[in-house]
Write a protein that holds these residues in place. Structure first.
Motif, PDB file in Angstrom:
ATOM      1  N   VAL A   1     -21.920  93.322 101.648  1.00 53.63           N
ATOM      2  CA  VAL A   1     -20.872  92.803 100.636  1.00 53.63           C
ATOM      3  C   VAL A   1     -20.319  91.396 101.515  1.00 53.63           C
ATOM      4  O   VAL A   1     -20.454  91.704 102.713  1.00 53.63           O
ATOM      5  CB  VAL A   1     -19.884  93.658 100.411  1.00 53.63           C
ATOM      6  CG1 VAL A   1     -20.284  94.986  99.547  1.00 53.63           C
ATOM      7  CG2 VAL A   1     -19.091  94.247 101.722  1.00 53.63           C
TER       8      VAL A   1
ATOM      9  N   GLY B   1     -16.715  92.705  92.522  1.00 59.66           N
ATOM     10  CA  GLY B   1     -17.191  91.701  93.030  1.00 59.66           C
ATOM     11  C   GLY B   1     -18.502  91.227  92.228  1.00 59.66           C
ATOM     12  O   GLY B   1     -18.926  92.262  91.223  1.00 59.66           O
TER      13      GLY B   1
ATOM     14  N   TYR C   1     -26.202  90.798  97.426  1.00 61.22           N
ATOM     15  CA  TYR C   1     -25.131  91.376  97.897  1.00 61.22           C
ATOM     16  C   TYR C   1     -23.976  91.212  97.056  1.00 61.22           C
ATOM     17  O   TYR C   1     -24.023  90.484  96.116  1.00 61.22           O
ATOM     18  CB  TYR C   1     -24.887  90.426  99.277  1.00 61.22           C
ATOM     19  CG  TYR C   1     -24.210  89.143  98.869  1.00 61.22           C
ATOM     20  CD1 TYR C   1     -23.022  88.864  98.699  1.00 61.22           C
ATOM     21  CD2 TYR C   1     -25.470  87.969  98.796  1.00 61.22           C
ATOM     22  CE1 TYR C   1     -22.467  87.592  98.459  1.00 61.22           C
ATOM     23  CE2 TYR C   1     -24.813  86.822  98.446  1.00 61.22           C
ATOM     24  CZ  TYR C   1     -23.408  86.469  98.291  1.00 61.22           C
ATOM     25  OH  TYR C   1     -22.907  85.291  97.980  1.00 61.22           O
ATOM     26  N   VAL C   2     -22.812  91.772  97.233  1.00 62.75           N
ATOM     27  CA  VAL C   2     -21.830  91.941  96.354  1.00 62.75           C
ATOM     28  C   VAL C   2     -20.735  91.018  96.930  1.00 62.75           C
ATOM     29  O   VAL C   2     -20.195  91.435  98.154  1.00 62.75           O
ATOM     30  CB  VAL C   2     -21.323  93.461  96.225  1.00 62.75           C
ATOM     31  CG1 VAL C   2     -20.149  93.452  95.323  1.00 62.75           C
ATOM     32  CG2 VAL C   2     -22.307  94.477  95.741  1.00 62.75           C
ATOM     33  N   ASP C   3     -20.406  90.026  96.096  1.00 63.47           N
ATOM     34  CA  ASP C   3     -19.362  89.134  96.705  1.00 63.47           C
ATOM     35  C   ASP C   3     -18.094  89.336  96.191  1.00 63.47           C
ATOM     36  O   ASP C   3     -17.516  89.400  95.345  1.00 63.47           O
ATOM     37  CB  ASP C   3     -19.673  87.753  96.116  1.00 63.47           C
ATOM     38  CG  ASP C   3     -18.929  86.650  96.499  1.00 63.47           C
ATOM     39  OD1 ASP C   3     -17.994  86.901  97.244  1.00 63.47           O
ATOM     40  OD2 ASP C   3     -18.828  85.424  96.088  1.00 63.47           O
ATOM     41  N   LEU C   4     -17.160  90.092  97.322  1.00 64.50           N
ATOM     42  CA  LEU C   4     -15.940  90.509  97.115  1.00 64.50           C
ATOM     43  C   LEU C   4     -14.920  89.552  97.076  1.00 64.50           C
ATOM     44  O   LEU C   4     -13.867  89.769  96.758  1.00 64.50           O
ATOM     45  CB  LEU C   4     -15.384  91.703  98.004  1.00 64.50           C
ATOM     46  CG  LEU C   4     -16.393  92.898  98.244  1.00 64.50           C
ATOM     47  CD1 LEU C   4     -15.948  93.841  99.257  1.00 64.50           C
ATOM     48  CD2 LEU C   4     -16.429  93.460  96.951  1.00 64.50           C
TER      49      LEU C   4
ATOM     50  N   ILE D   1     -13.032  98.119  95.187  1.00 60.24           N
ATOM     51  CA  ILE D   1     -13.985  96.890  95.142  1.00 60.24           C
ATOM     52  C   ILE D   1     -14.207  96.362  93.819  1.00 60.24           C
ATOM     53  O   ILE D   1     -14.646  97.125  92.856  1.00 60.24           O
ATOM     54  CB  ILE D   1     -14.934  97.200  96.155  1.00 60.24           C
ATOM     55  CG1 ILE D   1     -15.985  98.128  95.726  1.00 60.24           C
ATOM     56  CG2 ILE D   1     -14.459  97.108  97.817  1.00 60.24           C
ATOM     57  CD1 ILE D   1     -17.262  98.069  96.465  1.00 60.24           C
TER      58      ILE D   1
ATOM     59  N   TYR E   1     -20.268  89.430 106.512  1.00 55.12           N
ATOM     60  CA  TYR E   1     -20.957  90.181 105.718  1.00 55.12           C
ATOM     61  C   TYR E   1     -20.596  91.693 106.399  1.00 55.12           C
ATOM     62  O   TYR E   1     -21.154  91.562 107.629  1.00 55.12           O
ATOM     63  CB  TYR E   1     -22.562  89.856 105.816  1.00 55.12           C
ATOM     64  CG  TYR E   1     -22.665  88.738 104.936  1.00 55.12           C
ATOM     65  CD1 TYR E   1     -22.983  88.870 103.168  1.00 55.12           C
ATOM     66  CD2 TYR E   1     -22.658  87.474 105.254  1.00 55.12           C
ATOM     67  CE1 TYR E   1     -23.485  87.728 102.712  1.00 55.12           C
ATOM     68  CE2 TYR E   1     -22.915  86.167 104.347  1.00 55.12           C
ATOM     69  CZ  TYR E   1     -23.182  86.379 103.172  1.00 55.12           C
ATOM     70  OH  TYR E   1     -23.524  85.345 102.299  1.00 55.12           O
TER      71      TYR E   1
END
Length: 233
Positions: A108, A132, A164-167, A130, A94
């Motif tokens: 992220v 995600g 959260y942003v999942d890349l 990015i 993270y």
């Protein structure tokens, strides 16, 4: 007096049960193939929204965001590992990405080397694109980041800590499709393993390696499924 002699009815019942179990097995792998392909393909056809708008306003869970990161941490804030019987299955790393004013930020999940894109001043070394999916942050991950989030917040930076942003979103979609294809091949191998041809006076299996291939793919797909479950749920 005959002992332990199977009657014709017993043999018929056994064959019927075997046939039913075989059909259930076919259905199971068919469903797994469809689900894997479906989830993977649907992930790719989602229309993304602006990542920058999410930083300015609010990120909505389930949406796919796309944009550019100008500032971010060059080291991961949390290494969250998954293990089964003390065997590590996967890692989650993270990081924190900030807006151009460095006043608003979001966590992220990315690869271990993602931080190499940013320098010691948290400024991007290159154009960092990015994309995600916005996911809900696990409670145990949030608890592990409480002190770090507090430090950034005390410095005047708002940190979005509910999601959260999942890349890794694209990677997981690809793996889901691979899982679907793998289960489809298993199904085909199982069907082929039942096919027999007559050689002389005997009936032999037409594809002797099909069953072994199915077992091998089953083990590999099981590991992949376990990884996806840990990373998505």
């Amino acid at each position: 007096m005959e002992i332990n002699v199977k009657s014709p009815d017993t043999e018929t019942s056994s064959e019927t049960n075997t046939g039913k179990n075989r059909i259930y097995t076919y259905i199971f792998f068919g469903i797994m193939a469809v689900l894997g392909l479906l989830f993977g393909i649907l992930g790719f056809i989602r229309t993304p929204v602006s990542f920058e708008d999410g930083l300015k306003n609010k990120f909505e869970k389930g949406t796919v965001v796309e944009g550019y990161a100008e500032y971010g941490t060059n080291k991961y804030l949390k290494d969250y590992s998954h293990s089964v019987s003390k065997i590590t299955v996967g890692h989650e790393y993270y990081y924190l990405i900030m807006d151009e004013n460095m006043t608003s930020s979001v966590l992220v999940r990315a690869s271990k080397r993602f931080g190499n894109k940013f320098d010691e001043n948290m400024e991007a070394k290159e154009l960092v694109r990015i994309k995600g999916k916005v996911r809900k942050l696990r409670t145990d991950v949030r608890n592990g980041l409480t002190s770090t989030i507090s430090q950034f917040s005390s410095g005047g930076r708002f940190v979005e800590s509910d999601v959260y942003v999942d890349l890794l979103f694209t990677k997981l979609n690809v793996l889901s499709i691979i899982l679907g294809i793998g289960n489809l091949i298993i199904l085909i191998c199982l069907l082929l393993s039942q096919k027999k041809v007559k050689v002389g006076d005997e009936m032999v299996k037409a594809h002797k390696g099909a069953a072994f291939t199915a077992i091998l793919l089953f083990l590999l797909c099981g590991i992949l499924l376990l990884y996806l479950v840990f990373m998505i749920l």
